[in-house]
Write a protein that holds these residues in place. Structure first.
Motif, PDB file in Angstrom:
ATOM      1  N   GLN A  27      18.465  -2.635   0.972  1.00 47.33           N
ATOM      2  CA  GLN A  27      17.292  -2.703   1.703  1.00 47.33           C
ATOM      3  C   GLN A  27      16.643  -1.718   2.398  1.00 47.33           C
ATOM      4  OE1 GLN A  27      18.799  -5.866   4.287  1.00 47.33           O
ATOM      5  NE2 GLN A  27      17.158  -7.320   3.389  1.00 47.33           N
ATOM      6  N   SER A  54      16.339  -1.706   6.251  1.00 44.74           N
ATOM      7  CA  SER A  54      16.437  -2.940   6.447  1.00 44.74           C
ATOM      8  C   SER A  54      15.142  -4.018   5.867  1.00 44.74           C
ATOM      9  CB  SER A  54      16.944  -3.602   7.773  1.00 44.74           C
ATOM     10  OG  SER A  54      18.268  -3.095   8.078  1.00 44.74           O
ATOM     11  N   GLN A  55      14.603  -3.563   4.956  1.00 42.25           N
ATOM     12  CA  GLN A  55      13.364  -4.195   4.452  1.00 42.25           C
ATOM     13  C   GLN A  55      13.318  -4.562   3.243  1.00 42.25           C
ATOM     14  OE1 GLN A  55       9.754  -1.581   5.330  1.00 42.25           O
ATOM     15  NE2 GLN A  55      10.620  -0.925   7.026  1.00 42.25           N
ATOM     16  N   ASP A  56      12.460  -5.552   2.866  1.00 48.31           N
ATOM     17  CA  ASP A  56      12.284  -5.785   1.555  1.00 48.31           C
ATOM     18  C   ASP A  56      11.618  -4.868   0.657  1.00 48.31           C
ATOM     19  OD1 ASP A  56      11.510  -7.218  -1.013  1.00 48.31           O
ATOM     20  OD2 ASP A  56      10.404  -8.600  -0.071  1.00 48.31           O
TER      21      ASP A  56
END
Length: 305
Positions: free
Chosen positions: A195, A213-215
């Motif tokens: 992520q 911490s991302q898509d």
């Protein structure tokens, strides 16, 4: 001793390193504390007991892997403290002699101030672990800092007289392949995306986008790729065994071994800390060898020098 970073170097063809020779060479360059007038010093210590500066064991061999540990002591001497002392001395000289103190004399006063303060300065110690994979002909350094890794390599050269190594140099551009992985939404050779990533504009050094911490399949990430940005860092998971961040320089940072790997190292109960060190080292070194083999395969192997 679980490495948190992997800086990998390849030993030059024709260079053979005997472990007994390495042990003797490091013995001759063992760590000794700074003298009163020294600002820093480096030397080798026992990789299993890095705090024990009296040990005579400087290479810890386990099968085809040999671990070493470099220790550095640095005297903490804040520049503001030195500057204050120099300014005080300058004021005294100018008041006493009714003259101005110029740059050359100030530099001399600075050297004298450092010599005066060093014996009273606190020391900071740090260690860098590394190991040689004799079968793979690689040096693996537990550091994300190129300067620290080079410091360890320089210390090996000082001890051995010669230690020819080079950073990993692969056939396929890591930045181009990682960019393609992100565009396709999938990786290869046992890797899958996590992520985190860092995108850069190759034409503008300061144009950086960091995603944490991302898509990574989100539209905004795709838009940056469509605008020409490329991947400089990519968070990946390899074989559900290791999560890490791959960089365009093939530094592997923020390494985290998954629970199944950590549990494997504790299948046998260790009575002593040294026994647990060996179990951890055995499992870790094998996993890292397989991980690096997958990295090299993904990028079409080592490039010719």
């Amino acid at each position: 001793m679980w490495f948190k970073n992997i800086s990998a170097y390849v030993l030059a063809e024709g260079f053979d390193l005997d472990v007994e020779r390495l042990q003797q060479a490091l013995t001759d360059h063992r760590f000794r504390p700074c003298a009163r007038s020294e600002q820093s010093r480096v030397g080798w210590v026992n990789p299993v007991e890095s705090r024990n500066t009296d040990s005579d064991q400087f290479v810890h061999q386990l099968g085809t892997y040999a671990m070493v540990c470099l220790r550095k002591e640095e005297k903490l001497l804040p520049s503001a403290v030195v500057s204050d002392l120099v300014e005080e001395q300058v004021r005294e000289i100018e008041a006493r002699d009714a003259r101005k103190v110029y740059r050359k004399e100030k530099l001399q006063l600075k050297d004298e101030a450092i010599a005066t303060l060093l014996p009273r300065a606190f020391s900071r110690h740090r260690v860098i672990h590394a190991y040689l994979s004799l079968k793979d002909r690689m040096l693996i350094v537990n550091s994300s800092s190129a300067s620290q890794a080079e410091e360890l390599i320089s210390a090996l050269r000082d001890a051995l007289g010669s230690f020819p190594v080079r950073r990993l140099n692969v056939q396929h551009s890591p930045m181009a392949l990682m960019t393609q992985w992100l565009k396709d939404g999938q990786c290869s050779h046992g890797f899958r995306m996590d992520q985190d990533c860092e995108l850069v504009n190759p034409m503008e050094d300061g144009n950086v986008i960091r995603c944490k911490s991302q898509d990574l399949s989100a539209d905004e990430v795709t838009a940056h790729l469509d605008a020409g940005k490329q991947v400089r860092k990519l968070g990946v998971v390899w074989n559900d065994a290791v999560s890490c961040v791959l960089t365009a320089e093939l530094l592997i940072s923020r390494v985290r071994f998954e629970d199944m790997i950590l549990e494997k190292a504790r299948e046998q109960e260790a009575e002593l800390a040294a026994e647990q060190f060996d179990q951890d080292f055995a499992v870790m070194s094998l996993v890292i060898s397989d991980l690096l083999a997958a990295v090299l395969e993904a990028f079409d192997g080592l490039a010719d020098v």
